[in-house]
Design a protein around this motif. Sequence first.
Motif, PDB file in Angstrom:
ATOM      1  N   VAL A  51       0.853  -1.176   0.000  1.00  0.00           N
ATOM      2  CA  VAL A  51       0.000   0.000   0.000  1.00  0.00           C
ATOM      3  C   VAL A  51       0.895   1.234   0.000  1.00  0.00           C
ATOM      4  CG1 VAL A  51      -1.770   1.316   1.210  1.00  0.00           C
ATOM      5  CG2 VAL A  51      -1.824  -1.193   1.270  1.00  0.00           C
ATOM      6  N   HIS A  52       0.665   2.125  -0.955  1.00  0.00           N
ATOM      7  CA  HIS A  52       1.404   3.387  -0.993  1.00  0.00           C
ATOM      8  C   HIS A  52       0.429   4.540  -0.790  1.00  0.00           C
ATOM      9  CE1 HIS A  52       4.599   6.180  -1.838  1.00  0.00           C
ATOM     10  NE2 HIS A  52       3.736   6.866  -2.562  1.00  0.00           N
ATOM     11  N   VAL A  53       0.762   5.431   0.137  1.00  0.00           N
ATOM     12  CA  VAL A  53      -0.104   6.547   0.501  1.00  0.00           C
ATOM     13  C   VAL A  53       0.581   7.857   0.125  1.00  0.00           C
ATOM     14  CG1 VAL A  53      -1.379   7.668   2.359  1.00  0.00           C
ATOM     15  CG2 VAL A  53      -1.029   5.179   2.406  1.00  0.00           C
ATOM     16  N   VAL A  54      -0.153   8.735  -0.562  1.00  0.00           N
ATOM     17  CA  VAL A  54       0.374  10.044  -0.961  1.00  0.00           C
ATOM     18  C   VAL A  54      -0.228  11.104  -0.046  1.00  0.00           C
ATOM     19  CG1 VAL A  54       0.691  11.681  -2.847  1.00  0.00           C
ATOM     20  CG2 VAL A  54       0.508   9.233  -3.349  1.00  0.00           C
ATOM     21  N   MET A  55       0.641  11.812   0.682  1.00  0.00           N
ATOM     22  CA  MET A  55       0.200  12.788   1.664  1.00  0.00           C
ATOM     23  C   MET A  55       0.629  14.202   1.268  1.00  0.00           C
ATOM     24  SD  MET A  55      -1.395  10.977   3.908  1.00  0.00           S
ATOM     25  CE  MET A  55      -1.692  12.348   5.010  1.00  0.00           C
ATOM     26  N   SER A  56       0.029  15.183   1.935  1.00  0.00           N
ATOM     27  CA  SER A  56       0.482  16.561   1.832  1.00  0.00           C
ATOM     28  C   SER A  56       1.723  16.742   2.701  1.00  0.00           C
ATOM     29  CB  SER A  56      -0.612  17.511   2.315  1.00  0.00           C
ATOM     30  OG  SER A  56      -0.832  17.318   3.709  1.00  0.00           O
ATOM     31  N   PRO A  57       2.501  17.814   2.480  1.00  0.00           N
ATOM     32  CA  PRO A  57       3.661  18.043   3.348  1.00  0.00           C
ATOM     33  C   PRO A  57       3.273  18.153   4.820  1.00  0.00           C
ATOM     34  CG  PRO A  57       3.807  19.433   1.395  1.00  0.00           C
ATOM     35  CD  PRO A  57       2.451  18.796   1.370  1.00  0.00           C
TER      36      PRO A  57
END
Length: 250
Positions: A51-57
Amino acid sequence: MPAERLCAVIPAAGRGSRLGLDIPKIMVEIAGGVTVWHVLHERLRPYVEHVHVVMSPQGEGPFRALAAEQIATGAVSVSVQERPTGMGGAIFGAAPHWEAYGAILVVWGDQVGLSPETAGRVVRAHEKGLTLPLVPMAEPYVEYELDDAGTLVRVRQSREGDECRPGGLSDVGVFCLTTEGLHDTWTRYLGGAAVGARTGEVNFLPFLPYLSRERHWPLTVVPVTDPDEARGVNTADDLEFARRAHLRWA
């Protein structure tokens, strides 16, 4: 399950501002310490290798703390979308993390309505190209238009000012795509893609009819009957629904 390796990709930079919260929606607590992240991970982990999660800074550090155990084992990874350029930018900006897999299962970061059954059906149905679970909605916020040959010809988006037709097909925030040639196709798409009339973004959803209509990618539709599966977490009512759903499936 498909023969190829499968990676879930979760764009999750959005905040719960309509809920009066200043945290990413994926970190919103549903009940008893259980967050949206815990629900999504529980739904997906039987079917994906990673699972890869893309977050804000701003959200990266808090999310890394929340998912520390899964990150430490290598089952979960995190990247940052530096600027909010839309879901497509989040997904394809993270390409180095998923290109080695045979397919990606894109899941919106607040899609707690997704049932375990639908997650499994989508993964088992995917063979090549694009696999979409779609559900009829009385008043769809997003509508998918297919022609008689089963080609996806258009996606209407209320957020961009499109008028969606009552009873039209909507997504449930889940999209399965073969990775072979995918990033290069997105790059070609960007060369001629129109920005959204209201958001000014190059959205991910119009890329799907481009794959089906222009690039002739095979499309598999997985029928969904429960419109509640299309429900994310945007309002207090949505959060209450998520709590009830969690208790039902727990």
